[in-house]
Design a protein around this motif. Structure first.
Motif, mmCIF file in Angstrom:
data_model
loop_
_atom_site.group_PDB
_atom_site.id
_atom_site.type_symbol
_atom_site.label_atom_id
_atom_site.label_comp_id
_atom_site.label_asym_id
_atom_site.label_seq_id
_atom_site.Cartn_x
_atom_site.Cartn_y
_atom_site.Cartn_z
ATOM 1 N N VAL A 119 0.691 -1.280 -0.033
ATOM 2 C CA VAL A 119 0.108 0.006 -0.082
ATOM 3 C C VAL A 119 0.790 1.170 -0.149
ATOM 4 O O VAL A 119 0.754 2.248 -0.699
ATOM 5 N N SER A 120 1.877 1.217 0.747
ATOM 6 C CA SER A 120 2.757 2.558 0.929
ATOM 7 C C SER A 120 3.236 2.830 -0.494
ATOM 8 O O SER A 120 3.756 4.032 -0.842
ATOM 9 N N LEU A 121 3.814 1.458 -1.140
ATOM 10 C CA LEU A 121 4.356 1.633 -2.491
ATOM 11 C C LEU A 121 3.445 2.099 -3.493
ATOM 12 O O LEU A 121 3.937 3.087 -4.166
ATOM 13 N N ALA A 122 2.148 1.792 -3.332
ATOM 14 C CA ALA A 122 1.114 2.334 -4.254
ATOM 15 C C ALA A 122 0.700 4.008 -3.977
ATOM 16 O O ALA A 122 0.532 4.373 -4.852
ATOM 17 N N ILE A 123 1.009 4.308 -2.761
ATOM 18 C CA ILE A 123 1.063 5.644 -2.393
ATOM 19 C C ILE A 123 2.014 6.508 -2.863
ATOM 20 O O ILE A 123 1.714 7.577 -3.669
ATOM 21 N N ALA A 124 3.267 5.834 -2.813
ATOM 22 C CA ALA A 124 4.411 6.533 -3.118
ATOM 23 C C ALA A 124 4.434 6.496 -4.839
ATOM 24 O O ALA A 124 4.740 7.867 -5.349
ATOM 25 N N ASN A 125 3.864 5.696 -5.391
ATOM 26 C CA ASN A 125 4.086 5.859 -7.087
ATOM 27 C C ASN A 125 2.727 6.349 -7.512
ATOM 28 O O ASN A 125 2.337 6.364 -8.720
ATOM 29 N N ASN A 126 1.691 6.712 -6.699
ATOM 30 C CA ASN A 126 0.384 7.082 -7.092
ATOM 31 C C ASN A 126 -0.311 6.245 -8.082
ATOM 32 O O ASN A 126 -0.585 6.693 -9.099
ATOM 33 N N GLU A 141 -2.562 9.926 4.655
ATOM 34 C CA GLU A 141 -1.611 10.424 3.794
ATOM 35 C C GLU A 141 -1.933 10.588 2.251
ATOM 36 O O GLU A 141 -1.641 11.473 1.688
ATOM 37 N N MET A 142 -2.838 9.676 2.102
ATOM 38 C CA MET A 142 -3.484 9.607 0.912
ATOM 39 C C MET A 142 -4.426 10.825 0.597
ATOM 40 O O MET A 142 -4.519 11.338 -0.617
ATOM 41 N N ALA A 143 -5.072 11.123 1.389
ATOM 42 C CA ALA A 143 -6.106 12.290 1.571
ATOM 43 C C ALA A 143 -5.400 13.534 1.419
ATOM 44 O O ALA A 143 -5.515 14.333 0.505
ATOM 45 N N GLY A 144 -4.176 13.560 1.858
ATOM 46 C CA GLY A 144 -3.243 14.789 2.013
ATOM 47 C C GLY A 144 -2.671 15.097 0.713
ATOM 48 O O GLY A 144 -2.524 16.203 0.216
ATOM 49 N N ALA A 145 -2.324 13.799 -0.151
ATOM 50 C CA ALA A 145 -2.068 13.804 -1.301
ATOM 51 C C ALA A 145 -2.823 13.948 -2.369
ATOM 52 O O ALA A 145 -2.599 13.855 -3.787
ATOM 53 N N ASP A 146 -4.245 14.141 -2.086
ATOM 54 C CA ASP A 146 -5.247 14.449 -2.944
ATOM 55 C C ASP A 146 -5.384 13.424 -4.151
ATOM 56 O O ASP A 146 -5.641 13.486 -5.130
ATOM 57 N N MET A 147 -5.355 11.963 -3.370
ATOM 58 C CA MET A 147 -5.562 10.770 -4.024
ATOM 59 C C MET A 147 -6.862 10.190 -4.164
ATOM 60 O O MET A 147 -7.113 9.202 -4.958
#
Length: 561
Positions: A119-126, A141-147
């Protein structure tokens, strides 16, 4: 929970830990020995009305097939029959067929740490799939990154009444609000039900032999622990019984053998956050009341009222003391009934009773409710059909709770984990345990199963069977001891909820939480066992503050503004 054995009992009862319960299948067909709950909280007879709603929202089938991609934690030791897999099974097909949805798993990883890494990798790679379940830190983290997709406009239109009722059962929207950021709904949180705090379980047959009354006060608990240790309660002529069982974890929600009730009796709530009389934010492990509770535990350990070997015993060791007839008093949640039932195999006369004890000076058993949620179903901002998450969840719970008659045929008479449904989101009513007790009472009174919700039939039959032939069927006895006897105590008038002001995780908690927890646990254990003086508590408080505790306190304060 920290052992697979404990997880088994949890998985046989309620929805608490997806990671733990992946280790096992389920009971009653679909859900964790499954606590099937459907219907309006006011009238169980109307529980199946949800299935008859036919509008343009949650149950509307897509005219053309759509595809959604998922990333999810797999199921360790999955017990699917006939060569079925997580990606190809009757539960998944049930949801797909009802909605005309094609579900594709982009990844499915059993180990929780490996899953979180993915999951962390998916977040990092969007590069997240359309949907997945994440923890609190990942969600923020995902909400803050507008994902993430804003689910606010879809929630009312595409959530079934049952899903909405689950969330509404938690006052002030306190669960659903955990999925909101800036007033917008970015995640669908799981729900943790009431009642996972520790009860006092006591061997009543031993009390009767020693002519002792059921305990209520702290003095009573000590007197019984002393008697069970010293007065040969099993009357075998040997000095082989122990007093109060313990666990080196000391405290923890839903844990077995921990000392939470003793701390709570002193109005001490370790590991929880509150405001004091002066409106200051306080960490419960650092209060004068906690120091007082530690002194009591220290005295009990010194006298031998607490099992002298609790530091070295594992969960299985304590369970063996119970099943072997060497222990007769302990703290554990209602679902400990499954473990305690084993003692009947050794001694058919063993009779365990659960109590809301010890009570404080006002006659209250103070408890800290479970964190309302901990995981979140999130949807990719770029998903073509964000509303599908709500539709799938709505249909899925018609199957899990056996509301839709067609769902009764899914793996009929087989034990298959509910986690094989596509969305591993745990939902239930806040008072799900207590609300079933009147149903059991009525059935035991009139022996009539007419209009019984399908989700309860197997459980009710077990309770009836045990009433007719007590302890003859250990499985039925265990179900009755847990769901009925233990479950009933969780709703007693003595239970008083003490709500923390904060349940979440801050940035410094993530960075320094492990070391702070280690400092706390080691200090408390040394004090309890007499390896350190009580004055070390004050040193612990000072060190905790300087080592990151003050930063955490500031972050908790900021999160409340």
């Amino acid at each position: 929970m920290k052992t697979t054995a404990v997880s088994l009992f949890l998985c046989a009862s309620i929805v608490l830990s997806l990671a733990a319960c992946d280790l096992y299948g389920a009971d009653e067909g679909n859900q964790f020995s499954a606590t099937y709950h459907a219907g309006d909280s006011k009238d169980e007879k109307d529980s199946n009305t949800y299935a008859h709603i036919n509008d343009d929202g949650p149950f509307k089938k897509y005219e053309k097939p759509i595809t959604v991609t998922l990333g999810r934690q797999g199921i360790a030791g999955n017990n699917l029959p006939n060569g079925d897999t997580l990606e190809d099974n009757e539960f998944l097909k049930y949801v797909e067929d009802r909605l005309n949805v094609n579900v594709i798993y982009e990844f499915s990883i059993e180990d929780v740490d490996d899953y979180n890494q993915k999951v962390s990798l998916a977040i990092a790679n969007n590069s997240m799939p359309d949907m997945m379940v994440v923890n609190e830190q990942q969600f923020k983290e995902m909400a803050g990154a507008d994902m993430l997709a804003d689910l606010t406009p879809f929630y009312e239109a595409y959530s079934s009444p049952l899903i909405k009722d689950y969330y509404k059962s938690f006052s002030d929207d306190r669960v659903l609000n955990t999925g909101r950021i800036g007033g917008k709904l970015y995640g669908l949180p799981n729900t943790n039900i009431d009642g996972t705090y520790q009860l006092l379980w006591v061997r009543k047959d031993w009390l009767d032999k020693l002519q002792l009354k059921l305990p209520s006060s702290m003095d009573d608990v000590q007197a019984i622990a002393r008697a069970f240790k010293e007065l040969d309660p099993d009357q075998n002529g040997k000095s082989d019984t122990v007093g109060l069982l313990g666990d080196k974890q000391i405290v923890g929600d839903a844990e077995f053998f921990t000392f939470d009730p003793i701390f709570n009796q002193y109005h001490s709530y370790p590991k929880s956050w509150f405001k004091d009389a002066d409106d200051n934010i306080v960490y419960g492990s650092t209060t004068p009341e906690t120091k007082e509770a530690l002194m009591k535990l220290r005295d009990m350990y010194k006298e031998g009222l607490i099992d002298k070997e609790f530091l070295t015993r594992k969960w299985q060791d304590n369970a063996a003391l119970v099943s072997g007839g060497r222990a007769g008093i302990l703290f554990a949640p209602w679902f400990a009934g499954w473990m305690l039932a084993d003692s009947v195999k050794t001694d058919p006369k063993a009779e365990w009773v659960p109590l809301a004890a010890p009570l404080d000076g006002d006659g209250k058993r103070n408890v800290v409710p479970s964190a309302p949620s901990g995981t979140f179903l999130v949807v990719n901002k770029h998903a073509m059909h964000p509303e599908a998450a709500l539709k799938m969840l709505s249909v899925e719970y018609e199957g899990i709770r056996l509301i839709d008659p067609k769902s009764h045929e899914l793996y009929k008479d087989e034990i298959v984990s509910w986690l094989n449904y596509p969305l591993n989101v745990q939902l239930d009513f806040q008072d799900s345990l207590a609300r079933d007790i009147p149903i059991y009472d009525k059935v035991l009174m009139d022996n009539d199963l007419q209009d019984m919700p399908a989700r309860l039939i197997k459980r009710v039959n077990a309770i009836l069977k045990n009433k007719k032939e007590p302890k003859q069927d250990i499985t039925a006895f265990a179900d009755s001891l847990a769901y009925y006897t233990g479950g009933a105590v969780t709703g007693t008038k003595e239970i008083t909820k003490v709500d923390p002001i904060f349940y979440g995780t801050t940035e410094t908690m993530v960075k320094k939480g492990t070391s702070l927890d280690k400092l706390e646990n080691e200090t408390f254990l040394r004090i309890i066992t007499g390896a350190a003086p009580i004055e070390d508590f004050d040193k612990f408080v000072s060190t905790w503050k300087l080592s990151g505790g003050d930063e955490v306190t500031q972050e908790v304060a900021a999160s409340l503004n």
